[in-house]
Design a protein around this motif. Sequence first.
Motif, PDB file in Angstrom:
ATOM      1  N   VAL A 151       0.869  -1.178   0.000  1.00  0.00           N
ATOM      2  CA  VAL A 151       0.000   0.000   0.000  1.00  0.00           C
ATOM      3  C   VAL A 151       0.905   1.228   0.000  1.00  0.00           C
ATOM      4  CG1 VAL A 151      -1.844   1.240   1.190  1.00  0.00           C
ATOM      5  CG2 VAL A 151      -1.755  -1.271   1.278  1.00  0.00           C
ATOM      6  N   ASN A 152       0.853   1.957  -1.087  1.00  0.00           N
ATOM      7  CA  ASN A 152       1.769   3.083  -1.276  1.00  0.00           C
ATOM      8  C   ASN A 152       1.091   4.410  -0.980  1.00  0.00           C
ATOM      9  OD1 ASN A 152       3.229   0.950  -2.234  1.00  0.00           O
ATOM     10  ND2 ASN A 152       3.476   1.726  -4.309  1.00  0.00           N
ATOM     11  N   LYS A 153       1.921   5.419  -0.903  1.00  0.00           N
ATOM     12  CA  LYS A 153       1.468   6.791  -0.620  1.00  0.00           C
ATOM     13  C   LYS A 153       0.879   7.428  -1.883  1.00  0.00           C
ATOM     14  CE  LYS A 153       3.950  11.133   0.201  1.00  0.00           C
ATOM     15  NZ  LYS A 153       3.888  11.775  -1.125  1.00  0.00           N
ATOM     16  N   ALA A 154       0.028   8.420  -1.699  1.00  0.00           N
ATOM     17  CA  ALA A 154      -0.482   9.198  -2.831  1.00  0.00           C
ATOM     18  C   ALA A 154       0.647  10.052  -3.399  1.00  0.00           C
ATOM     19  CB  ALA A 154      -1.628  10.094  -2.368  1.00  0.00           C
ATOM     20  N   VAL A 155       0.898   9.914  -4.679  1.00  0.00           N
ATOM     21  CA  VAL A 155       1.907  10.721  -5.377  1.00  0.00           C
ATOM     22  C   VAL A 155       1.286  11.215  -6.677  1.00  0.00           C
ATOM     23  CG1 VAL A 155       3.952   9.538  -4.432  1.00  0.00           C
ATOM     24  CG2 VAL A 155       2.853   8.647  -6.488  1.00  0.00           C
ATOM     25  N   VAL A 156       1.939  12.193  -7.298  1.00  0.00           N
ATOM     26  CA  VAL A 156       1.419  12.687  -8.578  1.00  0.00           C
ATOM     27  C   VAL A 156       1.933  11.772  -9.685  1.00  0.00           C
ATOM     28  CG1 VAL A 156       1.228  14.668 -10.129  1.00  0.00           C
ATOM     29  CG2 VAL A 156       1.603  15.046  -7.678  1.00  0.00           C
ATOM     30  N   THR A 157       1.018  11.093 -10.346  1.00  0.00           N
ATOM     31  CA  THR A 157       1.374  10.293 -11.526  1.00  0.00           C
ATOM     32  C   THR A 157       0.267  10.532 -12.552  1.00  0.00           C
ATOM     33  OG1 THR A 157       0.123   8.336 -10.881  1.00  0.00           O
ATOM     34  CG2 THR A 157       2.418   8.431 -10.134  1.00  0.00           C
ATOM     35  N   GLN A 158       0.474  10.011 -13.740  1.00  0.00           N
ATOM     36  CA  GLN A 158      -0.571  10.163 -14.756  1.00  0.00           C
ATOM     37  C   GLN A 158      -1.856   9.495 -14.277  1.00  0.00           C
ATOM     38  OE1 GLN A 158       0.699   9.608 -18.900  1.00  0.00           O
ATOM     39  NE2 GLN A 158       2.796   9.667 -18.187  1.00  0.00           N
ATOM     40  N   ALA A 159      -1.712   8.380 -13.560  1.00  0.00           N
ATOM     41  CA  ALA A 159      -2.907   7.668 -13.091  1.00  0.00           C
ATOM     42  C   ALA A 159      -3.616   8.456 -11.995  1.00  0.00           C
ATOM     43  CB  ALA A 159      -2.523   6.281 -12.589  1.00  0.00           C
ATOM     44  N   SER A 160      -2.872   8.962 -11.004  1.00  0.00           N
ATOM     45  CA  SER A 160      -3.548   9.603  -9.865  1.00  0.00           C
ATOM     46  C   SER A 160      -4.129  10.956 -10.240  1.00  0.00           C
ATOM     47  CB  SER A 160      -2.600   9.742  -8.667  1.00  0.00           C
ATOM     48  OG  SER A 160      -1.607  10.702  -8.922  1.00  0.00           O
ATOM     49  N   SER A 161      -3.543  11.632 -11.235  1.00  0.00           N
ATOM     50  CA  SER A 161      -4.077  12.948 -11.575  1.00  0.00           C
ATOM     51  C   SER A 161      -5.438  12.836 -12.272  1.00  0.00           C
ATOM     52  CB  SER A 161      -3.076  13.767 -12.394  1.00  0.00           C
ATOM     53  OG  SER A 161      -2.490  12.984 -13.381  1.00  0.00           O
ATOM     54  N   ALA A 162      -5.789  11.626 -12.691  1.00  0.00           N
ATOM     55  CA  ALA A 162      -7.086  11.434 -13.352  1.00  0.00           C
ATOM     56  C   ALA A 162      -8.212  11.167 -12.354  1.00  0.00           C
ATOM     57  CB  ALA A 162      -6.984  10.264 -14.328  1.00  0.00           C
ATOM     58  N   ILE A 163      -7.879  10.999 -11.068  1.00  0.00           N
ATOM     59  CA  ILE A 163      -8.907  10.647 -10.085  1.00  0.00           C
ATOM     60  C   ILE A 163      -9.505  11.925  -9.498  1.00  0.00           C
ATOM     61  CG2 ILE A 163      -9.417   9.309  -7.998  1.00  0.00           C
ATOM     62  CD1 ILE A 163      -6.831   7.723  -8.484  1.00  0.00           C
ATOM     63  N   PRO A 164     -10.826  12.116  -9.609  1.00  0.00           N
ATOM     64  CA  PRO A 164     -11.432  13.301  -9.021  1.00  0.00           C
ATOM     65  C   PRO A 164     -11.086  13.402  -7.530  1.00  0.00           C
ATOM     66  CG  PRO A 164     -13.066  12.019 -10.236  1.00  0.00           C
ATOM     67  CD  PRO A 164     -11.818  11.205 -10.207  1.00  0.00           C
ATOM     68  N   VAL A 165     -11.011  14.601  -6.993  1.00  0.00           N
ATOM     69  CA  VAL A 165     -10.789  14.871  -5.572  1.00  0.00           C
ATOM     70  C   VAL A 165      -9.312  14.663  -5.160  1.00  0.00           C
ATOM     71  CG1 VAL A 165     -11.508  14.329  -3.174  1.00  0.00           C
ATOM     72  CG2 VAL A 165     -13.178  14.210  -5.034  1.00  0.00           C
ATOM     73  N   VAL A 166      -8.671  13.638  -5.699  1.00  0.00           N
ATOM     74  CA  VAL A 166      -7.316  13.277  -5.254  1.00  0.00           C
ATOM     75  C   VAL A 166      -6.280  14.401  -5.474  1.00  0.00           C
ATOM     76  CG1 VAL A 166      -5.405  11.643  -5.711  1.00  0.00           C
ATOM     77  CG2 VAL A 166      -7.714  10.799  -5.247  1.00  0.00           C
ATOM     78  N   PRO A 167      -6.269  15.094  -6.629  1.00  0.00           N
ATOM     79  CA  PRO A 167      -5.264  16.168  -6.790  1.00  0.00           C
ATOM     80  C   PRO A 167      -5.349  17.259  -5.709  1.00  0.00           C
ATOM     81  CG  PRO A 167      -6.108  15.549  -8.929  1.00  0.00           C
ATOM     82  CD  PRO A 167      -6.952  14.829  -7.918  1.00  0.00           C
TER      83      PRO A 167
END
Length: 395
Positions: free
Chosen positions: A269-285
């Motif tokens: 279980v990893n930390k939230a980081v900026v990647t192409q995948a995570s930037s597509a998730i609403p709320v997460v950025p």
Amino acid sequence: MIIAPKIRGFICTTAHPAGCAAHVQEQIDHVKSSPLPDYLPKNVLVIGASTGYGLASRIVPAFSAGAATLGVFFEKAPSERKTASAGWYNSAAFEAAAVAEGIYARSINGDAFSDEVKQRAISEIKASMGPIDCVVYSLASPRRTDPKDGQVYRSCLKPIGQPYSQKNINTDKALVDEVVIDSASEEEIAATVKVMGGEDWELWIEALMEAGVLADEVTSIAYSYIGPELTWPIYRDGTIGMAKNHLEQSCARIRRKLESKGGRAFVSVNKAVVTQASSAIPVVPLYISILFKKMKEEGVHEDCIEQIQRMFTDHLGAETLCDEAGRIRIDDLEMREDIQAHVAASWDQITSENLRDLSDFEGYQDNFLKLFGFGLPGVDYDADYDPMRSVDLVQ
Ligand code: NAD
């Protein structure tokens, strides 16, 4: 051509070859300046190896231990008039740096979900690598073609049971607004599990075992995320969370298969980081922007490379450090009580007006641009670059 970022929402359609190379080099330099991890795999297959957590998972063993790596990814090659995707340039830069140090590195650019790419990987391992002692599964994909019947499944990021409304950031306009997302249908939930669950990870392990290319004490790892309650409706309890539950169930099956030979399997279980995948998730950025501010203030900020370095160093030695559910937790600093309490308080207060005071939105944006090779020190962004640079490096 002069290569500048072209951003549309959470996508940048250009990438800078020299900037991506500088970004990869930064990560290599970090690894080389850090203590050597205890557990050092020597023959590594990384599926999803070109960006984010997968790229870091390739760099750490290669440049800590001189490990041979085979990277699988799905990236766009350049043409005379269009740049490649960032992952393509990253992989070309990784291979060039590895080869310069006499480290074996080969890549397969193709659909990891297909039987054909699995067989290509097996042929490459048999021909040039020998038994694989670490398989990292780090795919993040919006779609998957089932190799058995050719049916295409699309993943989605939706809540389950009821619609979800939450604060969100419009990254183009730097505005805090609200997003309302309809709940997923049963079909959408099943499709997301099909794409982002563990079925393909298990197919990879079965194919590799059947071909006899796994070392007896092989370790396999796939990545997940839990995060704070405020994101649970869209993440942990949403469609992607169901896929991650499936990944954990698959992990248990893979573990049983590998244990029969002395191997092991984990979900980390990893930390939230900026990647192409995570930037597509609403709320997460927006969450990440607030989180980064606090983690930087506390001196505990990490990006992919620090996370994966720590995973190999602290969690994958002779004994594996896991939580009660058997997962590796390198999200411990993100989830620290004081950090989450601070994030929750800022979350309640944040608006467009105080965005830059309460969050590290600038850091988020810098990080996002860096994913595509922009904003790296030492790169002349006014110079003419050939987008076809290193075109022969990635096959
Ligand atoms: P990313 O977008 O940076 O990387 C995705 C990788 O998958 C790339 O190498 C891409 O080429 C590859 N890929 C996509 N489709 C493919 C296909 N069909 N065939 C071959 N390769 C394909 O993503 P990331 O954020 O590093 O995510 C990797 C894993 O880490 C995911 O499981 C994700 O859920 C998990 N994770 C991410 C975060 C985060 O904050 N980014 C946090 C915790 C866990």
